[in-house]
Design an enzyme around this catalytic site. Structure first.
Site, PDB file in Angstrom:
ATOM      1  N   SER A 137     -31.841  -9.835  20.291  1.00 51.81           N
ATOM      2  CA  SER A 137     -32.827  -9.937  19.441  1.00 51.81           C
ATOM      3  C   SER A 137     -33.685 -11.127  19.487  1.00 51.81           C
ATOM      4  CB  SER A 137     -32.437  -9.688  17.944  1.00 51.81           C
ATOM      5  OG  SER A 137     -33.575  -9.932  17.023  1.00 51.81           O
ATOM      6  N   TYR A 150     -27.467 -10.458   9.910  1.00 47.31           N
ATOM      7  CA  TYR A 150     -28.229  -9.828  11.172  1.00 47.31           C
ATOM      8  C   TYR A 150     -28.209 -10.939  12.259  1.00 47.31           C
ATOM      9  CZ  TYR A 150     -31.503  -7.604  14.524  1.00 47.31           C
ATOM     10  OH  TYR A 150     -31.936  -7.127  15.706  1.00 47.31           O
TER      11      TYR A 150
END
Length: 243
Positions: A137, A150
């Site tokens: 990501s 996250y």
């Protein structure tokens, strides 16, 4: 028969888009996800789709899923470690331990378990080798506000990618990572809704098919070539220099 790949989180979002791209390109695709219905929906449309209902955080279930794929195809040529969840919009003191643990279980442990199963098969099959692609990501580089679980797990994925790249060299196993920013998926739609509810602007987005074509490009390279890290974002998304 085309090459084979297992895609985790294949029932929706990026995973589904990638599964459809690979199937359209003639690959045999193992569909891993917790919900059997969405996987079967893809399989009903594509002959070479193999539903493998599985919780990636369950070690026994992962081993069973990969064993089924090997029994069906004889080998595994690639893995796209895509399954992931996130907790957003809260500072660390507002995050429940269960939410942290869920992110770690799926994003890190799940990726480890699937990579372990794929690596073991790729190491022993003949011809030896294969490719593992991890979904990182842009949070592995630049975090959003309120995304401690996250962001921490995506930094861990980068470590997994680097270590696998080294460990795989003697066995012709390549490993790379794709870092994605704001593809149009259900998760991004939820983030947009949160921003709109708070009266905040939301970043530009891109069509998820651009991610799928990028992963397909990485997977189709010969094993003597590798995309180590690829970043795919909406062009005007704040990222480089936060602007």
């Amino acid at each position: 028969m085309g090459p084979s790949i297992i895609i985790t989180g294949a029932g929706s979002g990026i995973g589904k888009a990638c599964a459809e791209a690979f199937l359209g390109d003639g690959w045999r695709v193992g569909l891993i996800g917790r919900r059997e219905g969405p996987l079967q929906e893809i399989a009903d449309r594509y002959e070479d789709a193999l539903p493998l209902p599985c919780d990636v955080a369950d070690a026994a279930a992962v081993e069973t899923a990969f064993a089924t794929a090997v029994a069906t195809w004889g080998r595994i040529d690639a893995l796209f470690n895509n399954a992931g969840v996130g907790t957003f919009g809260a500072t660390i003191d507002e995050i429940a331990l269960d939410d942290w643990q869920r992110c770690v279980d799926i994003n890190v442990t799940g990726s480890f378990l699937c990579a372990r199963a794929a690596f073991a098969q790729m190491r022993r099959q003949d011809p030896q080798g294969g490719r593992i692609i991890n979904n990182g990501s842009i949070s592995a580089h630049v975090p959003r506000w309120g995304s401690v679980p996250y962001t921490a797990t995506k930094h861990a994925i980068t470590g997994l990618t680097r270590s696998l790249s080294l460990d795989g060299r003697p066995f012709n196993i390549a490993c790379g990572q794709i870092d994605i920013g704001n593809a149009e998926t259900e998760i991004v739609a939820n983030l947009r809704a949160q921003a709109e509810a708070a009266g905040q602007p939301f970043d530009a987005t891109m069509d998820v098919t651009h991610v799928a074509s990028s992963v397909l490009h990485m997977a189709k390279l010969p094993l003597d070539a590798n995309v180590q890290f690829m970043t795919v974002i909406a062009t005007t998304m704040p990222y480089i220099g936060r602007g």
